[in-house]
Design an enzyme around this catalytic site. Structure first.
Site, short mmCIF file in Angstrom:
data_model
loop_
_atom_site.label_atom_id
_atom_site.label_comp_id
_atom_site.label_asym_id
_atom_site.label_seq_id
_atom_site.Cartn_x
_atom_site.Cartn_y
_atom_site.Cartn_z
N ARG A 80 13.33 1.27 -6.57
CA ARG A 80 13.31 -0.19 -6.47
C ARG A 80 12.23 -0.72 -7.40
O ARG A 80 11.06 -0.37 -7.24
CB ARG A 80 13.01 -0.59 -5.01
CG ARG A 80 12.73 -2.06 -4.82
CD ARG A 80 12.49 -2.42 -3.35
NE ARG A 80 12.21 -3.83 -3.26
CZ ARG A 80 11.05 -4.36 -2.91
NH1 ARG A 80 10.03 -3.59 -2.54
NH2 ARG A 80 10.88 -5.66 -2.89
N HIS A 96 9.19 -10.80 -7.86
CA HIS A 96 8.08 -10.20 -7.12
C HIS A 96 6.80 -10.88 -7.63
O HIS A 96 5.90 -10.24 -8.15
CB HIS A 96 8.07 -8.68 -7.33
CG HIS A 96 7.30 -7.91 -6.29
ND1 HIS A 96 7.87 -6.90 -5.54
CD2 HIS A 96 6.03 -7.99 -5.87
CE1 HIS A 96 6.95 -6.39 -4.72
NE2 HIS A 96 5.82 -7.03 -4.91
N GLU A 119 9.25 -10.87 -0.27
CA GLU A 119 8.25 -11.47 0.64
C GLU A 119 7.97 -12.94 0.35
O GLU A 119 6.85 -13.31 -0.05
CB GLU A 119 6.95 -10.66 0.58
CG GLU A 119 7.13 -9.18 0.90
CD GLU A 119 5.82 -8.39 0.90
OE1 GLU A 119 4.79 -8.94 0.49
OE2 GLU A 119 5.85 -7.22 1.31
N ASN A 133 9.98 -5.13 4.66
CA ASN A 133 8.73 -4.46 4.33
C ASN A 133 7.87 -4.44 5.58
O ASN A 133 7.55 -5.50 6.13
CB ASN A 133 7.99 -5.20 3.21
CG ASN A 133 8.76 -5.20 1.91
OD1 ASN A 133 9.78 -4.51 1.77
ND2 ASN A 133 8.30 -5.96 0.93
N TYR A 174 4.32 -2.83 7.39
CA TYR A 174 3.05 -2.11 7.25
C TYR A 174 2.27 -2.01 8.55
O TYR A 174 1.66 -0.99 8.84
CB TYR A 174 2.17 -2.80 6.19
CG TYR A 174 2.70 -2.63 4.79
CD1 TYR A 174 2.34 -1.53 4.03
CD2 TYR A 174 3.60 -3.55 4.25
CE1 TYR A 174 2.84 -1.35 2.74
CE2 TYR A 174 4.11 -3.37 2.97
CZ TYR A 174 3.73 -2.27 2.23
OH TYR A 174 4.24 -2.09 0.97
N GLU A 233 9.87 -1.45 1.76
CA GLU A 233 8.48 -1.03 1.55
C GLU A 233 7.91 -0.54 2.87
O GLU A 233 8.14 -1.13 3.93
CB GLU A 233 7.58 -2.19 1.09
CG GLU A 233 7.81 -2.64 -0.32
CD GLU A 233 6.85 -3.74 -0.76
OE1 GLU A 233 5.73 -3.83 -0.21
OE2 GLU A 233 7.24 -4.51 -1.65
O1 IFM Z 1 1.47 -4.19 -3.06
C1 IFM Z 1 2.14 -4.99 -2.13
C2 IFM Z 1 3.53 -5.35 -2.64
O2 IFM Z 1 3.48 -5.97 -3.87
C3 IFM Z 1 4.20 -6.29 -1.66
N1 IFM Z 1 4.16 -5.77 -0.32
C4 IFM Z 1 2.90 -5.29 0.19
C5 IFM Z 1 2.27 -4.32 -0.79
C6 IFM Z 1 0.93 -3.80 -0.25
O3 IFM Z 1 0.07 -4.85 -0.03
#
Ligand code: IFM
Length: 436
Positions: free
Chosen positions: A77, A121, A166, A289, A291, A343
């Site tokens: 990606r 992005h 995002e 995404n 985290y 992500e």
């Molecule tokens: O590096 C970023 C990415 O560009 C977008 N999502 C979160 C990642 C980590 O912060």
């Protein structure tokens, strides 16, 4: 991980984005983006780092594609830098920029890797920002033209196009807190920007489909579940509000064709008749995404999140169960298209010792998050693929080069790449999945 078996058609990948890796900001006819402008303002990025050189991927793309191949993944990606292909964001196209992404796409296919393209992005052409950027409805129309052209150009080879990465980050960090480009600090502007991003997504999907492009079309959202710190009514209410401000604000117009009625989200004056129908175009997939989670505490001082499973170098709590909670919640609340985890990854204080980076915390992060993902699939969520963020260490926005998310270590002085232990682990994990 022996007992963890994903569906045989599941796609394994890695992800990057243009401004974070390409460098070569003044080469091949590229014009400045808002991130060039922002990162060159003193104090905006840690250590005053910029993306001027980054991982020099613009020149090293062939060996970088070899690295991807060596990981044994199915898919990659990457994103297109709009100011590289259409320097001013409208009007003339840049043949050298278009040729770069042609070569990259062909290079992936030659290596047996499936290209997944993200169209935006965060590197908006500065010329568009000078005309109002995403506060202007016209930018949404410019984006749809750009998206259609790129999809027509690469759509015979790329399997998917995501319009935005995002949009919450663009709207809130870029226009409300000012931490990211373009650095504005106004919640009313942020809501306007969010609406125009969503509108541009809908206009783009319509235009790409009308042009007959057959690739799968979607959008990528950053999402987290919100956990109340205690069972108090106040904390529970705060968690609901915070979840609405991150997830429902974007998921609801896209999947239900309406904005949520939430106290923190007053109706945006930029909405025009027909906009919500435009935004709610059918999605072939939703990129997510993930985290960490949101921890909601109204106490003073706030009850701290447990961080029992560790903390990333970004200060984010490692909470793998949040991925299962999030996906199951989305399936419960929305008509959910197939999902890709576009992500997921860990920033770790990696050190290169004798040519080796022993990043055990990253392996543990991946192991636990993949288990959590499998639990969501077992609970009935239709997840089709997983992209680790990121292929290699890169420019981590306002944190500059200090934060390392990569499977591959980058020495920014020499540009030498060294696959970390996590890269070897991921390769073996994928091999196992194919054998199982
Ligand atoms: O590096 C970023 C990415 O560009 C977008 N999502 C979160 C990642 C980590 O912060």
């Amino acid at each position: 991980m022996q007992d963890l078996k994903f569906p045989s058609s599941f796609q394994w990948g890695v992800a990057t984005s243009s401004y974070q890796i390409e460098g070569a900001v003044n080469e091949g006819g590229r014009a400045p983006s808002i991130w060039d402008t922002f990162s060159h303002q003193p104090g905006k990025v840690d250590n005053n780092d910029t993306g001027d050189v980054a991982c020099d991927h613009y020149h090293r793309w062939q060996s970088d594609l070899d690295l991807i191949k060596a990981l044994g993944v199915d898919a990659y990606r990457f994103s297109i830098a709009w100011p590289r292909v259409q320097p001013l964001g409208s009007g003339a196209w840049n043949p050298a920029g278009l040729a770069f992404y042609d070569r990259l796409t062909d290079g992936l296919l030659e290596r047996g890797i499936t290209p997944h393209v993200t169209l935006y992005h965060w590197d908006l052409p500065q010329a568009l920002q000078d005309n109002g950027g995403w506060t202007s409805r016209d930018t949404a129309k410019r984006f749809a033209d750009y998206a259609q052209t790129m999809a027509e150009r690469l759509g015979d080879r790329a399997v998917s196009f995501s319009t935005h990465n995002e949009p919450w980050v663009t709207a809130v960090l870029g226009n409300q807190t000012g931490l990211f480009a373009p650095g504005l600090k106004d919640p009313v502007i942020a809501r306007r920007v969010a609406h125009h991003l969503l509108l541009s997504h809908g206009l783009a999907l319509r235009a790409i489909r009308a042009a007959g492009v057959k690739a799968a079309l979607g959008i990528v959202l950053n999402q987290s579940p919100a956990t109340p710190a205690t069972s108090s009514a106040e904390d529970v209410a705060l968690a609901a509000r915070e979840y609405a401000l991150l997830v429902r604000w974007f998921a609801e117009p896209l999947l239900l064709g309406r904005y949520p009625t939430a106290p923190d989200l007053p109706v945006c004056e930029a909405i025009e008749p027909g906009d919500l129908e435009t935004i709610a175009q059918p999605l072939d997939f939703l990129g997510i995404n993930y985290y960490t989670r949101i921890w909601s505490s109204t106490s003073n001082p706030p009850v701290p999140a447990p961080h029992a499973q560790g903390t990333s170098d970004m200060g984010w709590e490692n909470y793998p169960e949040g991925l299962t909670e999030l996906l199951c919640g989305l399936k419960r609340d929305y008509p959910l298209p197939p999902v890709f985890i576009t992500e997921n990854g860990l920033a770790n204080r990696d050190v290169l010792v004798d040519g080796k980076v022993d990043d055990q915390p990253r392996i543990e992060y991946m192991r636990t998050h993949l288990s959590a993902l499998k639990a969501a699939i077992d609970a009935g969520v239709d997840v089709r693929g997983f992209f680790y963020w990121s292929l290699m260490d890169n420019f981590e926005w306002s944190s500059g080069y200090a934060k390392r998310f990569g499977l591959v270590h980058v020495d920014y002085q020499t540009q030498v790449r060294t696959p970390k232990e996590s890269a070897h682990w991921y390769r073996r994990f994928i091999e196992q999945q194919r054998r199982a």
